[in-house]
Enzyme design. Structure first.
Site, short mmCIF file in Angstrom:
data_model
loop_
_atom_site.label_atom_id
_atom_site.label_comp_id
_atom_site.label_asym_id
_atom_site.label_seq_id
_atom_site.Cartn_x
_atom_site.Cartn_y
_atom_site.Cartn_z
N ARG A 166 0.56 -1.19 -0.26
CA ARG A 166 0.09 -0.19 0.57
C ARG A 166 0.85 1.35 0.01
O ARG A 166 0.21 2.22 0.13
CB ARG A 166 -0.90 0.52 1.11
CG ARG A 166 -1.95 -1.32 1.51
CD ARG A 166 -2.79 -0.81 0.88
NE ARG A 166 -4.02 -1.98 0.19
CZ ARG A 166 -3.71 -3.38 -0.29
NH1 ARG A 166 -2.46 -4.27 -0.94
NH2 ARG A 166 -4.31 -4.58 0.04
N SER A 240 -10.52 -0.35 3.77
CA SER A 240 -9.67 -0.63 4.73
C SER A 240 -9.42 0.68 5.47
O SER A 240 -9.10 1.52 3.69
CB SER A 240 -8.65 -1.46 4.49
OG SER A 240 -9.09 -2.71 3.98
N GLU A 336 -4.76 3.98 5.93
CA GLU A 336 -5.02 3.67 4.77
C GLU A 336 -4.85 5.30 3.74
O GLU A 336 -4.77 5.45 2.26
CB GLU A 336 -5.33 2.70 4.11
CG GLU A 336 -5.02 2.13 3.33
CD GLU A 336 -5.32 1.02 2.81
OE1 GLU A 336 -5.16 -0.13 3.03
OE2 GLU A 336 -6.43 0.56 1.53
C1 LIG Z 1 -15.24 -0.76 -0.06
C2 LIG Z 1 -14.19 -0.20 -0.83
C3 LIG Z 1 -12.85 -1.31 -1.15
C4 LIG Z 1 -11.36 -1.30 -1.25
N1 LIG Z 1 -10.98 -1.89 -1.55
C5 LIG Z 1 -9.32 -2.05 -1.86
C6 LIG Z 1 -8.92 -3.72 -1.95
O1 LIG Z 1 -8.99 -4.45 -1.81
N2 LIG Z 1 -7.17 -2.68 -2.47
C7 LIG Z 1 -7.07 -1.79 -2.74
O2 LIG Z 1 -5.68 -1.61 -2.53
N3 LIG Z 1 -7.59 -0.70 -2.09
C8 LIG Z 1 -9.11 -0.93 -1.56
N4 LIG Z 1 -9.78 0.31 -1.80
C9 LIG Z 1 -9.24 1.35 -1.55
C10 LIG Z 1 -9.58 2.09 -2.85
O3 LIG Z 1 -10.42 1.75 -3.22
C11 LIG Z 1 -7.96 2.37 -3.27
O4 LIG Z 1 -7.39 3.04 -2.81
C12 LIG Z 1 -7.73 3.11 -5.10
O5 LIG Z 1 -6.84 3.49 -5.73
C13 LIG Z 1 -8.78 4.55 -4.81
O6 LIG Z 1 -9.29 4.92 -6.17
P1 LIG Z 1 -9.65 6.13 -6.03
O7 LIG Z 1 -9.53 6.83 -7.26
O8 LIG Z 1 -10.99 6.17 -5.69
O9 LIG Z 1 -8.52 6.89 -4.92
P2 LIG Z 1 -9.54 9.05 -4.29
O10 LIG Z 1 -10.18 8.82 -3.14
O11 LIG Z 1 -9.62 9.33 -5.51
O12 LIG Z 1 -8.01 8.93 -4.29
C14 LIG Z 1 -6.21 8.83 -3.64
C15 LIG Z 1 -5.55 9.52 -3.20
O13 LIG Z 1 -4.95 9.54 -4.33
C16 LIG Z 1 -4.97 11.25 -5.07
N5 LIG Z 1 -5.40 11.33 -6.69
C17 LIG Z 1 -6.26 10.76 -6.90
N6 LIG Z 1 -6.34 10.45 -8.31
C18 LIG Z 1 -5.02 11.02 -8.52
C19 LIG Z 1 -4.28 11.10 -9.83
N7 LIG Z 1 -4.35 10.34 -11.30
N8 LIG Z 1 -2.95 11.21 -9.53
C20 LIG Z 1 -2.11 10.79 -8.26
N9 LIG Z 1 -2.78 11.45 -7.20
C21 LIG Z 1 -5.00 10.74 -7.71
C22 LIG Z 1 -5.85 12.24 -4.49
O14 LIG Z 1 -5.68 13.21 -4.17
C23 LIG Z 1 -6.23 11.40 -3.03
O15 LIG Z 1 -5.21 11.60 -2.51
C24 LIG Z 1 -11.22 0.19 -1.55
C25 LIG Z 1 -12.08 1.36 -0.81
C26 LIG Z 1 -13.74 0.62 -0.66
C27 LIG Z 1 -14.37 1.78 -0.96
#
Ligand SMILES: Cc1cc2nc3c(=O)[nH]c(=O)nc-3n(C[C@H](O)[C@H](O)[C@H](O)COP(=O)(O)OP(=O)(O)OC[C@H]3O[C@@H](n4cnc5c(N)ncnc54)[C@H](O)[C@@H]3O)c2cc1C
Length: 340
Positions: A166, A240, A336
């Protein structure tokens, strides 16, 4: 639906974060092309912008006064194909699970275990998303992005990204780099299927499947995830909330004396990873509700918004949990989720 590529003001971010927190952005722009993205990010007008992809890894604790950019750039391109592999370039605004489905439709393997992870492709490298024995780094070749400090375009190889559990260079240099696309290498035949991790094997066995297709693995993962994790569309959450702490062997041995049943995974010879969910459960938080916020009944790692919670209330609960775990086990659990 907001009008893309248009500067808007005082926009509620509730639809843009899976916790469903209702804070507002003073300035907001949904951007669907990299030319405009670069222009906006390199201009001096909006310092320290907040990028949002799927909003599934953020906790918004206050209104945002800087520009919020919702990235919506779309495109999947096969760059090259050999007998066994294909290199695929994907724009950052693609939804991660859509990429997984696209890969399966094209009989390309490597990311089927990462089915249904919420969020966008461009965010996947930030915490090196992982599930069921597979991490993004296993298929990752490179990513392209913008360096907001040097105001230039950059390319990162897998080594440059310094991927860990992570973790990546993008976490340690938070806010400096914006990822605009990633390139992954997927298998086109002789798929290296990973079905022994977690509940996948028993799920497939239950369905009477011995040699599963990529689609069957993906379906098994989807069904396990749906049974374990709350759907953010129904119950606001961010998956998480904490990372599993990694502690020294000495510290682990001392803990194990006191708690012989403590679950653990060896990381090399010197370190042990402990499930944060177990630590939280031992502190009595699993299933507890405090007004509008709580800890999920099936998974102590997941904090939930029962309706109209404020981000600060979720953060307060998270800090109370951290303190309880620290007091009971002398172990620090790191969020996380990105807190703003
Ligand atoms: C129900 C659920 C289950 C999940 N299960 C998992 C799992 O099994 N494994 C896992 O690893 N994660 C899991 N996650 C966490 C999440 O899905 C991941 O971290 C995912 O990669 C986040 O993507 P996002 O686009 O929603 O990020 P966001 O929440 O939109 O952004 C996260 C961070 O990245 C930054 N950011 C966004 N886009 C960019 C970009 N293009 N360049 C640079 N920075 C950027 C944002 O400013 C913020 O700081 C889960 C989340 C939920 C809600």
């Amino acid at each position: 639906m907001v009008k893309p590529n248009t500067l808007l003001h005082n926009i509620s971010l509730k639809p843009y974060n899976t916790f469903g927190i209702d804070v507002s952005a003073l300035h907001f722009m949904e951007i669907d092309n990299n030319t405009l993205l670069k222009e906006v990010l390199f201009s001096e007008q909006y310092p320290e912008p907040l990028l949002l992809g799927g909003g599934s890894n953020v906790l918004l604790t206050k209104d945002v006064s800087s520009l919020v950019i919702h990235l919506n750039t779309k495109g999947i391109e096969i760059l090259s194909k050999t007998q066994n592999h294909a290199q695929v370039k994907v724009l950052a605004g693609e939804v991660w699970h859509d990429l997984v489905c696209w890969a399966i439709e094209h009989d390309m393997g490597g990311i089927e275990n990462l089915s249904l992870i919420p969020g966008n492709v461009g965010t996947a490298p930030i915490q090196n998303i992982g599930a069921y024995g597979v991490e993004l780094k296993d298929v990752f070749i490179s990513c392209q992005g913008l360096d907001l400090q040097e105001k230039k375009e950059v390319t990162f190889t897998k080594e440059d990204c310094a991927f860990g559990y992570r973790d990546s260079i993008f976490k340690t240099n938070k806010g400096r780099y914006i990822i605009t696309s990633i390139t992954v290498e997927l298998t086109t035949q002789n798929h290296n299927k990973n079905i022994t991790y977690g509940a996948i094997e028993s799920q497939l066995k239950q369905e009477g499947i011995n040699t599963p297709s990529l689609k069957q693995i993906s379906d098994a993962v989807i069904s396990i995830r749906k049974s374990k994790l709350p759907d953010p569309k129904i119950l606001g959450n961010s998956g998480s909330f904490f990372k599993n702490p990694v502690i020294s062997k000495e510290k682990f041995n001392a803990l194990q004396k006191e708690y012989p049943e403590i679950p653990h995974y060896a990381l090399g010879e010197d370190q042990q990873k402990i499930p944060a969910g177990w630590l939280i459960e031992q502190c009595g938080y699993k299933g507890k509700r405090f007004a509008e916020v709580g800890v999920h009944k099936n998974q102590a790692l997941v904090l939930v918004n029962y309706g109209d919670a404020k981000g600060e209330q979720i953060w307060e609960l998270a800090q109370n949990i951290q303190k309880s775990v620290q007091d009971k086990f002398n172990v620090y659990i790191e969020p996380e989720v990105n807190i703003y």
